[in-house]
Write an enzyme that holds these catalytic residues in place. Structure first.
Site, PDB file in Angstrom:
ATOM      1  N   CYS A 191     -28.623  -0.020  18.453  1.00 55.48           N
ATOM      2  CA  CYS A 191     -28.447   1.179  18.801  1.00 55.48           C
ATOM      3  C   CYS A 191     -26.462   1.030  18.364  1.00 55.48           C
ATOM      4  O   CYS A 191     -25.847   0.131  19.022  1.00 55.48           O
ATOM      5  CB  CYS A 191     -28.565   1.390  20.399  1.00 55.48           C
ATOM      6  SG  CYS A 191     -27.678   3.586  20.766  1.00 55.48           S
TER       7      CYS A 191
ATOM      8  N   CYS B  38     -24.232   5.033  13.295  1.00 55.03           N
ATOM      9  CA  CYS B  38     -25.568   6.260  14.692  1.00 55.03           C
ATOM     10  C   CYS B  38     -27.612   6.148  13.301  1.00 55.03           C
ATOM     11  O   CYS B  38     -27.385   5.437  12.094  1.00 55.03           O
ATOM     12  CB  CYS B  38     -25.830   7.359  14.663  1.00 55.03           C
ATOM     13  SG  CYS B  38     -26.999   7.555  15.797  1.00 55.03           S
TER      14      CYS B  38
END
Ligand code: DGL
Length: 246
Positions: A75, A178
């Protein structure tokens, strides 16, 4: 090549982690790989730094309880906000963050690099700092605050993305900062002509060293609802896997 039987923990705030997981299990089938998706608390991208750090500390506690000590933070939002805090709380864990993994593999100091990400990643300036530290100074950071929702809701992001990417058309390289964004790679390719870099390849390159000499095992774990995640994976990734709850 170094070979070992260690298990790798892969952490993401949610479903985007499966894009990395799917890529790794396809390209490194002997890897022992455990994905933990914190869907209960996702999305992280618009939350405060403190909230993101707290969620991440809980997730690391889960890995530690499983005896998993080598963890890749897939992440980007967590990598930009929580690395220092979790390294302090868990000094014995080997925690690798996606941002440094990505920028460490980039060359081309004359490139103009655009980074698209969640708001929290943008706000942290983590990519810009990391690229500057590697001698890449022409960096533009562009937050795409709504894009994760388009992807999670399986809505067509074309119009939103075409407009959003207008200011960065001069860039030579685009980092998809992302884990959700590789899911719509084809849409990015339609609206950006330069090179596109996403999280999967840098993680693959590092984890090649962890391949085992026997069949790997995989686990997919969510802090949310396992039945729902299983359905989401079917719909988005066209795979049927067993999903565990915590
Ligand atoms: N996984 C997050 C990232 O890579 C995005 C999704 C979220 O907002 O939780 O930044």
């Amino acid at each position: 090549m170094m070979r070992n039987n260690k298990t790798i923990g892969l952490f993401d705030s949610g479903l985007g982690g499966y894009s990395v997981f799917q890529y790794l299990k396809t390209h490194l089938p002997s890897l022992n790989l455990v994905l933990y998706a914190d869907q209960k608390n996702a999305p992280y991208g618009n939350q405060s730094d403190q909230a993101i750090i707290e969620h991440t500390i809980h997730a690391m506690a889960w890995f530690e309880a499983q005896g998993i000590t080598d963890i890749v933070i897939a992440c980007n939002t967590v990598s930009s906000i929580a690395m220092a805090a979790i390294s302090k709380v868990y000094p014995a864990l080997n925690i690798m963050g996606i941002i440094d993994l990505t920028t460490s593999q980039m060359t081309g100091t004359n490139d103009t690099v655009a980074v698209v990400s969640t708001l929290a990643t943008h706000r942290s300036k983590a990519y810009t700092k990391s690229l500057h530290a590697r001698g890449i100074y022409n960096v533009v950071s562009l937050p795409l605050g709504d894009l994760v929702n388009y992807i999670e809701n399986m809505e067509d992001p074309s119009e939103y993305l075409q407009k959003a990417l207008e200011p960065i058309q001069e860039a030579t390289t685009l980092i998809l900062g992302c884990t959700h964004y590789p899911l719509i790679l084809d849409t990015f390719e339609r609206f950006f002509d330069g090179e596109i870099v996403d999280s999967r390849e840098p993680i693959y390159k590092v984890l090649k060293h962890y391949e085992s000499n026997q069949d790997g095992f995989i686990r997919v774990v969510t802090s949310g609802n396992p039945a729902i995640m299983r359905e989401q994976i079917k719909a988005l990734f066209l795979e049927d896997v067993e999903v565990e709850g915590v």
